[in-house]
Design an enzyme around this catalytic site. Structure first.
Site, PDB file in Angstrom:
ATOM      1  N   MET A 135       0.443  -1.040  -0.371  1.00 49.27           N
ATOM      2  CA  MET A 135       0.527  -0.449   0.601  1.00 49.27           C
ATOM      3  C   MET A 135       0.780   1.525  -0.085  1.00 49.27           C
ATOM      4  O   MET A 135       2.111   1.032   0.610  1.00 49.27           O
ATOM      5  CB  MET A 135      -1.189   0.267   1.378  1.00 49.27           C
ATOM      6  N   CYS A 136       0.285   2.151  -0.463  1.00 46.95           N
ATOM      7  CA  CYS A 136       0.649   4.300  -0.421  1.00 46.95           C
ATOM      8  C   CYS A 136       1.975   3.115  -1.125  1.00 46.95           C
ATOM      9  O   CYS A 136       2.058   3.179  -2.629  1.00 46.95           O
ATOM     10  CB  CYS A 136       0.982   3.992   0.804  1.00 46.95           C
ATOM     11  N   ILE A 137       2.923   4.276  -0.668  1.00 48.71           N
ATOM     12  CA  ILE A 137       3.964   3.962  -2.120  1.00 48.71           C
ATOM     13  C   ILE A 137       4.737   2.556  -1.657  1.00 48.71           C
ATOM     14  O   ILE A 137       5.960   2.619  -2.300  1.00 48.71           O
ATOM     15  CB  ILE A 137       5.392   4.809  -1.381  1.00 48.71           C
ATOM     16  N   THR A 190      -3.212  -0.256  -3.066  1.00 50.21           N
ATOM     17  CA  THR A 190      -4.252   0.167  -2.774  1.00 50.21           C
ATOM     18  C   THR A 190      -3.308   1.586  -2.353  1.00 50.21           C
ATOM     19  O   THR A 190      -2.589   1.755  -1.671  1.00 50.21           O
ATOM     20  CB  THR A 190      -5.649   0.127  -1.840  1.00 50.21           C
TER      21      THR A 190
END
Length: 219
Positions: A135-137, A190
């Site tokens: 997720m994220c980076i 995501t």
């Protein structure tokens, strides 16, 4: 039977470690779904330490495993002890620690490498065809973990997406509340705080990611 899920953390704090909200939401959702969770982190020094009040570097040195233990309430192991055979799935929250401590993406961009112990552990899940959630980076590591052609998302940031594409990933734009799945490789991603403006927005996509990873662990 309860699924066993490994979670790799990268420190404690959005600017130099694991994003705390993303990490806690992940652990909460896993617990709500009845999963048995073990947190891991590499036993290495952080790239640097950031004062989260001022945003400035402090000049201190901190250990990624020791700092991650704050989120895990002390229940954490060295990532070198993580073996895919012992777990059904792997999830890695974001925060700059994923791009500074688990990899050097924050500095090297498309020429980045993944920390060797983290890479070995993650590729164990790929080889075993067990699901992985990033997720994220954290999807910045996807091409290094899975190889060329892996489909993932970091949301809509054009510069970061271009770096992922240069590494050989296929970037798919995604809303904060949604997930992107590479069904062939069992990777779920995501955007979380790459797009989220609130903790509830971040949770909307993270819940879906955790739920889907657990579903894939059934197969």
């Amino acid at each position: 039977m309860n699924k066993k899920v490994a979670v790799i953390l990268s420190g404690c704090g959005v600017y130099d470690g694991a994003e705390i909200h993303e990490s806690v939401i992940t652990l909460l959702r896993l617990d709500q779904r009845g999963a048995l969770v073990q947190c891991f982190a590499p036993d290495i020094e952080q790239m640097h330490v950031v004062d989260h009040f001022s945003g400035d570097e402090t000049g201190e040195t901190r250990n990624v495993l020791v700092e991650s233990a704050r989120i895990a309430r002390g229940e954490i192991k060295d990532v070198r002890e993580l073996h895919a055979a012992d777990y059904d799935a792997l999830i890695i929250p974001g925060g700059f620690g994923a791009a500074k401590n688990l990899s050097d993406f924050a500095i090297a961009g498309a020429n980045c490498t993944v920390q060797p112990d983290v890479l070995k552990a993650a590729q164990g899940f790929v080889s075993a065809q067990k699901p992985v959630g990033l997720m994220c980076i954290a999807p910045a590591m996807a091409a290094k973990i899975f190889g060329q052609g892996i489909t993932c998302t970091i949301g809509k940031d054009e510069e970061t997406a271009a770096a992922l594409t240069k590494m050989g990933a296929v970037h798919q734009e995604c809303e904060v509340s949604e997930i992107v799945e590479d069904s062939q490789h069992k990777l779920v991603t995501t955007p979380a705080y790459m797009l989220a403006q609130s903790i509830s927005q971040a949770a909307s996509g993270i819940y879906k990611l955790v739920d889907r990873v657990l579903e894939l662990a059934q197969h």
